[in-house]
Design an enzyme around this catalytic site. Sequence first.
Site, PDB file in Angstrom:
ATOM      1  N   THR A 180      23.644  56.004  49.896  1.00  0.00           N
ATOM      2  CA  THR A 180      23.513  54.853  49.000  1.00  0.00           C
ATOM      3  C   THR A 180      22.799  53.727  49.753  1.00  0.00           C
ATOM      4  O   THR A 180      22.834  53.695  50.981  1.00  0.00           O
ATOM      5  CB  THR A 180      24.895  54.349  48.551  1.00  0.00           C
ATOM      6  N   GLU A 327      24.604  57.901  43.127  1.00  0.00           N
ATOM      7  CA  GLU A 327      25.747  58.790  42.860  1.00  0.00           C
ATOM      8  C   GLU A 327      25.563  59.611  41.593  1.00  0.00           C
ATOM      9  O   GLU A 327      26.411  60.429  41.253  1.00  0.00           O
ATOM     10  CB  GLU A 327      27.031  57.943  42.722  1.00  0.00           C
ATOM     11  N   LYS A 435      33.283  34.441  39.255  1.00  0.00           N
ATOM     12  CA  LYS A 435      34.584  34.313  38.591  1.00  0.00           C
ATOM     13  C   LYS A 435      34.991  32.851  38.641  1.00  0.00           C
ATOM     14  O   LYS A 435      35.420  32.352  39.665  1.00  0.00           O
ATOM     15  CB  LYS A 435      35.593  35.224  39.274  1.00  0.00           C
ATOM     16  N   TRP A 440      34.415  35.122  33.458  1.00  0.00           N
ATOM     17  CA  TRP A 440      33.330  35.748  34.194  1.00  0.00           C
ATOM     18  C   TRP A 440      31.983  35.160  33.758  1.00  0.00           C
ATOM     19  O   TRP A 440      31.703  35.040  32.570  1.00  0.00           O
ATOM     20  CB  TRP A 440      33.306  37.258  33.933  1.00  0.00           C
TER      21      TRP A 440
END
Length: 536
Positions: A180, A327, A435, A440
């Site tokens: 990754t 992934e 946050k 959010w």
Amino acid sequence: MQGLMMHGALTLGAILDRAERINARGAVVSRGSDRSLHRSTYGDLAPRARRLAAGLRDLGVPEGARVATLMWNQREHLEAYYGVPARGAVVHTLNPRLSPAELGHIAAHAEDEAIIADASLVEVLQRIRAEREFRHVIVVGDGDLPPGAIAYEEALATGDPGLPPVAQDDELAAAALCYTSGTTGHPKGVLYSHRSLVLHAMGLAMADSFGIREADTVLPVVPMFHVNAWGLPFTCPMTGAQLVLPGRFLDPESLLELLVGERVTFTAGVPTVWLALLERLDQEPDAHDLSALRCMLVGGSAAPKGLIEAFERRHGLHVLQGWGMTEMCPVGSIGRLPRAMADAPAEERLAYRARQGQPVPLVEIRARHEDGFVPWDGVTMGELEVRGPTVAAAYMGGDGADRFTADGWFRTGDIVTIDPTGCIEITDREKDLIKSGGEWISSVALENALMALPAVAEAAVIAIPDPKWQERPLACVVLRPGHGPTPDELRERLAGAFPSWWLPDRVEFVEEIPRTATGKFKKSVLRDRFAGNPGT
Ligand code: AMP
């Protein structure tokens, strides 16, 4: 009761056989380090891949071993994509843009036994070798061989082109490995099985996916060293679509030469590549014949709405967005316009295409908030989780186990909304979400709005700690030449589109937004720079 059908193993060997027998005349055009174009076919690819497999066997590379590659989008890389797994080994693509220390760490973690490197990358190779001892070093191309290395063509010359070195009947065996990009923490190894790659390759060919077919000529700008160039090097030999490999020359001029000269029909790359191309086309609107180009795929980061619109309105070029992850082989969703939207007003159609789209077949999605799974209402945000035969079930070596849920789903770390039709919109990365006071704020939404302003070339929004609200947004902005808005003017321009508490408290003008080795914004650098600093 069991069905009575044969069990044909889904292996890369099956793709290579088909490429050789059915699609033998399909062309592979590959640009070398001296910029010359090498022309071959899938009929040439198969025996060379088998020679590589046999050569690796003769060198003593065992089945299951990891063989690293350090190459561009070039024909030898394509040969390694098939030749290494044909040995029963695992092709591990290394990203030459990472630092030698990172590459050494990754190669050691993967326990790479051998490495195949392009001659233009010998300096990087030698620096990795200082960190990691490889048993075999193979160098592609001309030039002096570094100590202990053998020439790629020599490795091929000894191999037997006829004999497949291992019987490939285990579709669950590992075929490829990619780490990754690790915008935070250490990169983690994703180990693709033959089966996952074959299913993914077939998926890309579906008409509502990339729709790759024999008549296509495909130019993957997306590198073969990162998530298998989004699977195109498997889909093209399978379908017979021609492949044009641009080598290390990804500037607009070089890409245009290939797009026009080879009459490319389908191309794929990250937004930065297409932004550079767009600038070039805007300067010379009628100078290039791109009439063959039916689709430009954009992915890896969100495609700005303005980019999709500009290519279409100004140059008649169709941009399609895909979302995915290392992934996931990597494609997870496609932003194709559904039939029900066909007659919607232009602005709505554009807004839809700027979203990440519906999941591809065989990929399941759901999203979770602190209070449970979110409704598919297109409004409520939650972390996206995915499941399916092209999704990693674990990382190599058991790293990052917390990313996999107890009931078998993968936590993507992407914050999304999902609408009633299953269309995903990425609103943020989990770690980039702001946050503020229990609510959010999407950094991506603010960035897109800023980048849509004529004065702004690039913008990245980060969270900075706040004693009252926990976190507040800070915008880092790169201005276009000749523009000089004040922070308040920028905030005013955003005011209509967002609730007032979303607006960035601070705006910092910067020279550039730092990027990762795969071209994404590296917000950790900005956080280090600004989060602890009260600013002006
Ligand atoms: P990588 O594994 O390096 O390919 O990075 C995967 C991540 O890139 C995803 O989790 C997303 O955050 C981001 N990404 C990829 N494609 C898109 C897209 N079309 N829109 C927004 N983000 C994307």
